[in-house]
Design a protein around this motif. Sequence first.
Motif, PDB file in Angstrom:
ATOM      1  N   GLU A 157       0.832  -1.196   0.000  1.00  0.00           N
ATOM      2  CA  GLU A 157       0.000   0.000   0.000  1.00  0.00           C
ATOM      3  C   GLU A 157       0.870   1.251   0.000  1.00  0.00           C
ATOM      4  O   GLU A 157       1.940   1.274   0.586  1.00  0.00           O
ATOM      5  CB  GLU A 157      -0.901   0.027   1.245  1.00  0.00           C
ATOM      6  CG  GLU A 157      -1.842  -1.147   1.346  1.00  0.00           C
ATOM      7  CD  GLU A 157      -2.628  -1.152   2.656  1.00  0.00           C
ATOM      8  OE1 GLU A 157      -2.471  -0.233   3.477  1.00  0.00           O
ATOM      9  OE2 GLU A 157      -3.401  -2.102   2.860  1.00  0.00           O
TER      10      GLU A 157
ATOM     11  N   THR B 144     -11.270  -5.045   4.344  1.00  0.00           N
ATOM     12  CA  THR B 144     -10.673  -3.767   3.948  1.00  0.00           C
ATOM     13  C   THR B 144     -10.517  -3.694   2.442  1.00  0.00           C
ATOM     14  O   THR B 144     -10.884  -2.686   1.818  1.00  0.00           O
ATOM     15  CB  THR B 144      -9.302  -3.582   4.636  1.00  0.00           C
ATOM     16  OG1 THR B 144      -9.477  -3.661   6.054  1.00  0.00           O
ATOM     17  CG2 THR B 144      -8.688  -2.239   4.285  1.00  0.00           C
TER      18      THR B 144
ATOM     19  N   SER C 285      -2.900   0.847  -3.927  1.00  0.00           N
ATOM     20  CA  SER C 285      -2.484  -0.481  -3.473  1.00  0.00           C
ATOM     21  C   SER C 285      -2.160  -1.329  -4.698  1.00  0.00           C
ATOM     22  O   SER C 285      -2.559  -0.997  -5.815  1.00  0.00           O
ATOM     23  CB  SER C 285      -3.577  -1.143  -2.626  1.00  0.00           C
ATOM     24  OG  SER C 285      -4.716  -1.396  -3.405  1.00  0.00           O
TER      25      SER C 285
ATOM     26  N   HIS D 220     -12.620  -1.154  -0.336  1.00  0.00           N
ATOM     27  CA  HIS D 220     -11.985  -0.246  -1.313  1.00  0.00           C
ATOM     28  C   HIS D 220     -12.421  -0.601  -2.716  1.00  0.00           C
ATOM     29  O   HIS D 220     -12.491   0.178  -3.597  1.00  0.00           O
ATOM     30  CB  HIS D 220     -10.467  -0.301  -1.197  1.00  0.00           C
ATOM     31  CG  HIS D 220      -9.939   0.411   0.006  1.00  0.00           C
ATOM     32  ND1 HIS D 220      -9.903   1.774   0.135  1.00  0.00           N
ATOM     33  CD2 HIS D 220      -9.445  -0.073   1.186  1.00  0.00           C
ATOM     34  CE1 HIS D 220      -9.416   2.106   1.308  1.00  0.00           C
ATOM     35  NE2 HIS D 220      -9.128   1.000   1.967  1.00  0.00           N
TER      36      HIS D 220
ATOM     37  N   LEU E  85       0.479   5.041   1.280  1.00  0.00           N
ATOM     38  CA  LEU E  85      -0.389   5.835   2.146  1.00  0.00           C
ATOM     39  C   LEU E  85      -0.020   7.312   2.101  1.00  0.00           C
ATOM     40  O   LEU E  85       1.149   7.663   1.936  1.00  0.00           O
ATOM     41  CB  LEU E  85      -0.287   5.333   3.592  1.00  0.00           C
ATOM     42  CG  LEU E  85      -0.597   3.852   3.824  1.00  0.00           C
ATOM     43  CD1 LEU E  85      -0.357   3.487   5.284  1.00  0.00           C
ATOM     44  CD2 LEU E  85      -2.023   3.531   3.422  1.00  0.00           C
ATOM     45  N   ALA E  86      -1.002   8.152   2.274  1.00  0.00           N
ATOM     46  CA  ALA E  86      -0.784   9.598   2.375  1.00  0.00           C
ATOM     47  C   ALA E  86      -0.234   9.909   3.768  1.00  0.00           C
ATOM     48  O   ALA E  86      -0.230   9.046   4.656  1.00  0.00           O
ATOM     49  CB  ALA E  86      -2.098  10.340   2.136  1.00  0.00           C
TER      50      ALA E  86
ATOM     51  N   ASP F  21      -1.569  11.461   6.091  1.00  0.00           N
ATOM     52  CA  ASP F  21      -2.595  11.290   7.118  1.00  0.00           C
ATOM     53  C   ASP F  21      -2.992   9.828   7.317  1.00  0.00           C
ATOM     54  O   ASP F  21      -3.864   9.509   8.124  1.00  0.00           O
ATOM     55  CB  ASP F  21      -3.825  12.131   6.796  1.00  0.00           C
ATOM     56  CG  ASP F  21      -4.559  11.676   5.539  1.00  0.00           C
ATOM     57  OD1 ASP F  21      -4.068  10.751   4.844  1.00  0.00           O
ATOM     58  OD2 ASP F  21      -5.628  12.234   5.248  1.00  0.00           O
ATOM     59  N   GLY F  22      -2.337   8.905   6.599  1.00  0.00           N
ATOM     60  CA  GLY F  22      -2.611   7.480   6.740  1.00  0.00           C
ATOM     61  C   GLY F  22      -3.671   6.941   5.800  1.00  0.00           C
ATOM     62  O   GLY F  22      -3.934   5.745   5.783  1.00  0.00           O
ATOM     63  N   SER F  23      -4.266   7.815   4.989  1.00  0.00           N
ATOM     64  CA  SER F  23      -5.286   7.336   4.052  1.00  0.00           C
ATOM     65  C   SER F  23      -4.620   6.646   2.857  1.00  0.00           C
ATOM     66  O   SER F  23      -3.490   6.966   2.479  1.00  0.00           O
ATOM     67  CB  SER F  23      -6.180   8.487   3.586  1.00  0.00           C
ATOM     68  OG  SER F  23      -5.416   9.456   2.905  1.00  0.00           O
ATOM     69  N   LEU F  24      -5.328   5.707   2.269  1.00  0.00           N
ATOM     70  CA  LEU F  24      -4.802   4.916   1.167  1.00  0.00           C
ATOM     71  C   LEU F  24      -4.795   5.724  -0.126  1.00  0.00           C
ATOM     72  O   LEU F  24      -5.808   6.278  -0.532  1.00  0.00           O
ATOM     73  CB  LEU F  24      -5.653   3.649   0.989  1.00  0.00           C
ATOM     74  CG  LEU F  24      -5.221   2.690  -0.101  1.00  0.00           C
ATOM     75  CD1 LEU F  24      -3.880   2.039   0.252  1.00  0.00           C
ATOM     76  CD2 LEU F  24      -6.284   1.621  -0.314  1.00  0.00           C
ATOM     77  N   LEU F  25      -3.618   5.792  -0.759  1.00  0.00           N
ATOM     78  CA  LEU F  25      -3.505   6.435  -2.059  1.00  0.00           C
ATOM     79  C   LEU F  25      -3.558   5.398  -3.177  1.00  0.00           C
ATOM     80  O   LEU F  25      -4.205   5.606  -4.205  1.00  0.00           O
ATOM     81  CB  LEU F  25      -2.191   7.220  -2.167  1.00  0.00           C
ATOM     82  CG  LEU F  25      -2.036   8.427  -1.256  1.00  0.00           C
ATOM     83  CD1 LEU F  25      -0.632   9.020  -1.399  1.00  0.00           C
ATOM     84  CD2 LEU F  25      -3.090   9.479  -1.590  1.00  0.00           C
TER      85      LEU F  25
ATOM     86  N   ASP G 133     -10.042  -0.424  12.955  1.00  0.00           N
ATOM     87  CA  ASP G 133     -10.309   0.243  11.678  1.00  0.00           C
ATOM     88  C   ASP G 133     -11.673  -0.085  11.076  1.00  0.00           C
ATOM     89  O   ASP G 133     -12.018   0.434  10.023  1.00  0.00           O
ATOM     90  CB  ASP G 133      -9.218  -0.103  10.652  1.00  0.00           C
ATOM     91  CG  ASP G 133      -7.861   0.451  11.051  1.00  0.00           C
ATOM     92  OD1 ASP G 133      -7.813   1.406  11.848  1.00  0.00           O
ATOM     93  OD2 ASP G 133      -6.850  -0.100  10.571  1.00  0.00           O
TER      94      ASP G 133
END
Length: 175
Positions: free
Chosen positions: A41, A171, A52, A175, A43-44, A46-50, A68
Amino acid sequence: KKSKWKQRLRKLISGGLVLFIGFLLIDTLFPLPKVKHFSPEVLAADGSLLRSYLSDDDKWRMKTRIEDVPSDLPKALIAKEDRWYYWHPGVNPIAIGRAMIGNISAGQRSSGASTITMQLARMMEPKPRTLWGKIREAFRAFQLEWHYSKTEILELYMSYLPYGGNVEGVTAASH
Protein backbone atom coordinates in the motif's frame (compact mmCIF):
# COMPACT_ATOMS: atom_id res chain seq x y z
CA LYS A 1 -12.91 -44.49 48.43
CA LYS A 2 -10.52 -41.56 48.72
CA SER A 3 -7.59 -43.51 47.29
CA LYS A 4 -9.62 -44.47 44.18
CA TRP A 5 -10.47 -40.82 43.55
CA LYS A 6 -6.84 -39.84 44.05
CA GLN A 7 -5.75 -42.52 41.57
CA ARG A 8 -8.31 -41.36 39.01
CA LEU A 9 -7.27 -37.74 39.50
CA ARG A 10 -3.59 -38.67 39.05
CA LYS A 11 -4.43 -40.59 35.85
CA LEU A 12 -6.47 -37.66 34.55
CA ILE A 13 -3.68 -35.19 35.29
CA SER A 14 -1.05 -37.53 33.81
CA GLY A 15 -3.14 -38.05 30.67
CA GLY A 16 -3.69 -34.30 30.30
CA LEU A 17 0.03 -33.67 30.72
CA VAL A 18 0.90 -36.30 28.09
CA LEU A 19 -1.63 -34.75 25.67
CA PHE A 20 -0.23 -31.26 26.29
CA ILE A 21 3.39 -32.36 25.77
CA GLY A 22 2.30 -34.24 22.63
CA PHE A 23 0.60 -31.08 21.34
CA LEU A 24 3.75 -29.03 21.98
CA LEU A 25 5.87 -31.63 20.16
CA ILE A 26 3.55 -31.76 17.13
CA ASP A 27 3.29 -27.94 17.19
CA THR A 28 7.09 -27.78 16.92
CA LEU A 29 7.33 -30.44 14.20
CA PHE A 30 4.44 -29.02 12.12
CA PRO A 31 4.42 -25.22 12.59
CA LEU A 32 1.58 -23.04 11.39
CA PRO A 33 1.81 -21.83 7.80
CA LYS A 34 3.19 -18.32 7.45
CA VAL A 35 0.71 -15.44 7.32
CA LYS A 36 -0.06 -14.64 3.68
CA HIS A 37 1.42 -11.48 2.22
CA PHE A 38 -0.83 -8.47 2.07
CA SER A 39 -1.15 -6.05 -0.81
CA PRO A 40 1.55 -3.38 -0.75
CA GLU A 41 0.00 0.00 0.00
CA VAL A 42 0.98 3.60 -0.61
CA LEU A 43 -0.39 5.83 2.15
CA ALA A 44 -0.78 9.60 2.37
CA ALA A 45 0.74 11.53 5.26
CA ASP A 46 -2.59 11.29 7.12
CA GLY A 47 -2.61 7.48 6.74
CA SER A 48 -5.29 7.34 4.05
CA LEU A 49 -4.80 4.92 1.17
CA LEU A 50 -3.50 6.43 -2.06
CA ARG A 51 -2.77 3.24 -4.01
CA SER A 52 -2.48 -0.48 -3.47
CA TYR A 53 -0.99 -3.30 -5.52
CA LEU A 54 -1.70 -7.00 -5.89
CA SER A 55 -0.08 -9.27 -3.30
CA ASP A 56 2.56 -11.84 -4.31
CA ASP A 57 -0.20 -14.38 -5.03
CA ASP A 58 -2.22 -11.91 -7.17
CA LYS A 59 -4.83 -11.08 -4.51
CA TRP A 60 -6.22 -7.81 -3.33
CA ARG A 61 -5.66 -8.60 0.38
CA MET A 62 -5.30 -5.82 2.92
CA LYS A 63 -4.64 -6.17 6.64
CA THR A 64 -7.78 -5.50 8.65
CA ARG A 65 -7.44 -4.23 12.20
CA ILE A 66 -10.30 -4.29 14.69
CA GLU A 67 -9.96 -0.57 15.40
CA ASP A 68 -10.31 0.24 11.68
CA VAL A 69 -13.75 -1.34 11.19
CA PRO A 70 -17.10 -0.39 12.72
CA SER A 71 -17.51 -2.16 16.08
CA ASP A 72 -20.71 -3.82 14.83
CA LEU A 73 -18.83 -5.80 12.13
CA PRO A 74 -16.84 -8.11 14.44
CA LYS A 75 -19.94 -8.52 16.63
CA ALA A 76 -22.04 -9.48 13.60
CA LEU A 77 -19.42 -11.95 12.33
CA ILE A 78 -19.21 -13.61 15.73
CA ALA A 79 -23.01 -13.72 16.09
CA LYS A 80 -23.40 -15.31 12.64
CA GLU A 81 -20.37 -17.60 12.45
CA ASP A 82 -19.38 -18.58 16.00
CA ARG A 83 -21.38 -17.21 18.93
CA TRP A 84 -19.13 -19.08 21.43
CA TYR A 85 -15.95 -17.61 19.89
CA TYR A 86 -14.57 -16.15 23.12
CA TRP A 87 -15.28 -19.30 25.18
CA HIS A 88 -13.73 -22.17 23.21
CA PRO A 89 -10.09 -23.11 22.48
CA GLY A 90 -10.49 -23.07 18.68
CA VAL A 91 -12.82 -26.06 18.44
CA ASN A 92 -16.33 -26.18 19.88
CA PRO A 93 -17.07 -29.76 21.00
CA ILE A 94 -20.75 -28.97 21.63
CA ALA A 95 -21.16 -27.69 18.06
CA ILE A 96 -19.39 -30.79 16.72
CA GLY A 97 -21.77 -33.06 18.66
CA ARG A 98 -24.80 -31.07 17.49
CA ALA A 99 -23.64 -31.21 13.86
CA MET A 100 -22.92 -34.95 14.03
CA ILE A 101 -26.36 -35.72 15.45
CA GLY A 102 -28.05 -33.42 12.92
CA ASN A 103 -26.12 -34.84 9.97
CA ILE A 104 -26.73 -38.46 10.99
CA SER A 105 -30.46 -37.89 11.52
CA ALA A 106 -30.75 -36.02 8.20
CA GLY A 107 -28.78 -38.72 6.38
CA GLN A 108 -26.59 -36.07 4.77
CA ARG A 109 -24.47 -33.07 5.68
CA SER A 110 -26.97 -30.49 6.86
CA SER A 111 -24.96 -28.58 9.45
CA GLY A 112 -21.34 -27.67 10.08
CA ALA A 113 -19.41 -27.05 13.26
CA SER A 114 -16.46 -24.95 12.07
CA THR A 115 -15.51 -22.16 14.41
CA ILE A 116 -14.06 -18.86 13.20
CA THR A 117 -10.62 -20.21 14.13
CA MET A 118 -11.20 -23.43 12.14
CA GLN A 119 -12.37 -21.38 9.14
CA LEU A 120 -9.22 -19.26 9.40
CA ALA A 121 -7.10 -22.43 9.49
CA ARG A 122 -8.82 -23.59 6.27
CA MET A 123 -8.25 -20.19 4.61
CA MET A 124 -4.57 -20.23 5.61
CA GLU A 125 -4.01 -23.78 4.37
CA PRO A 126 -6.80 -25.06 2.09
CA LYS A 127 -7.22 -28.84 2.14
CA PRO A 128 -9.88 -31.24 0.84
CA ARG A 129 -12.97 -31.38 3.05
CA THR A 130 -12.52 -34.92 4.29
CA LEU A 131 -12.48 -36.35 7.82
CA TRP A 132 -8.67 -36.18 7.84
CA GLY A 133 -8.85 -32.58 6.54
CA LYS A 134 -11.24 -31.68 9.38
CA ILE A 135 -8.94 -33.27 11.97
CA ARG A 136 -6.00 -31.31 10.57
CA GLU A 137 -8.12 -28.13 10.54
CA ALA A 138 -9.03 -28.71 14.21
CA PHE A 139 -5.36 -29.17 15.12
CA ARG A 140 -4.44 -25.98 13.25
CA ALA A 141 -7.23 -24.18 15.14
CA PHE A 142 -5.67 -25.26 18.46
CA GLN A 143 -2.31 -24.02 17.17
CA LEU A 144 -3.78 -20.66 16.14
CA GLU A 145 -5.35 -20.25 19.59
CA TRP A 146 -2.01 -21.17 21.21
CA HIS A 147 0.01 -18.65 19.15
CA TYR A 148 -2.42 -15.74 18.65
CA SER A 149 -4.88 -13.77 20.76
CA LYS A 150 -8.60 -13.84 19.98
CA THR A 151 -8.29 -10.29 18.58
CA GLU A 152 -5.41 -11.28 16.28
CA ILE A 153 -7.34 -14.35 15.06
CA LEU A 154 -10.41 -12.21 14.33
CA GLU A 155 -8.25 -9.66 12.47
CA LEU A 156 -6.67 -12.39 10.32
CA TYR A 157 -10.11 -13.89 9.68
CA MET A 158 -11.44 -10.50 8.52
CA SER A 159 -8.28 -10.04 6.41
CA TYR A 160 -8.68 -13.42 4.63
CA LEU A 161 -12.46 -13.57 4.09
CA PRO A 162 -13.09 -14.18 0.38
CA TYR A 163 -15.25 -11.56 -1.32
CA GLY A 164 -15.24 -12.97 -4.84
CA GLY A 165 -12.61 -13.12 -7.53
CA ASN A 166 -9.24 -12.19 -6.13
CA VAL A 167 -10.56 -9.88 -3.39
CA GLU A 168 -9.89 -11.04 0.17
CA GLY A 169 -10.68 -9.30 3.43
CA VAL A 170 -13.13 -6.63 4.46
CA THR A 171 -10.67 -3.77 3.95
CA ALA A 172 -9.86 -4.77 0.36
CA ALA A 173 -13.57 -5.35 -0.34
CA SER A 174 -14.48 -1.92 1.03
CA HIS A 175 -11.99 -0.25 -1.31
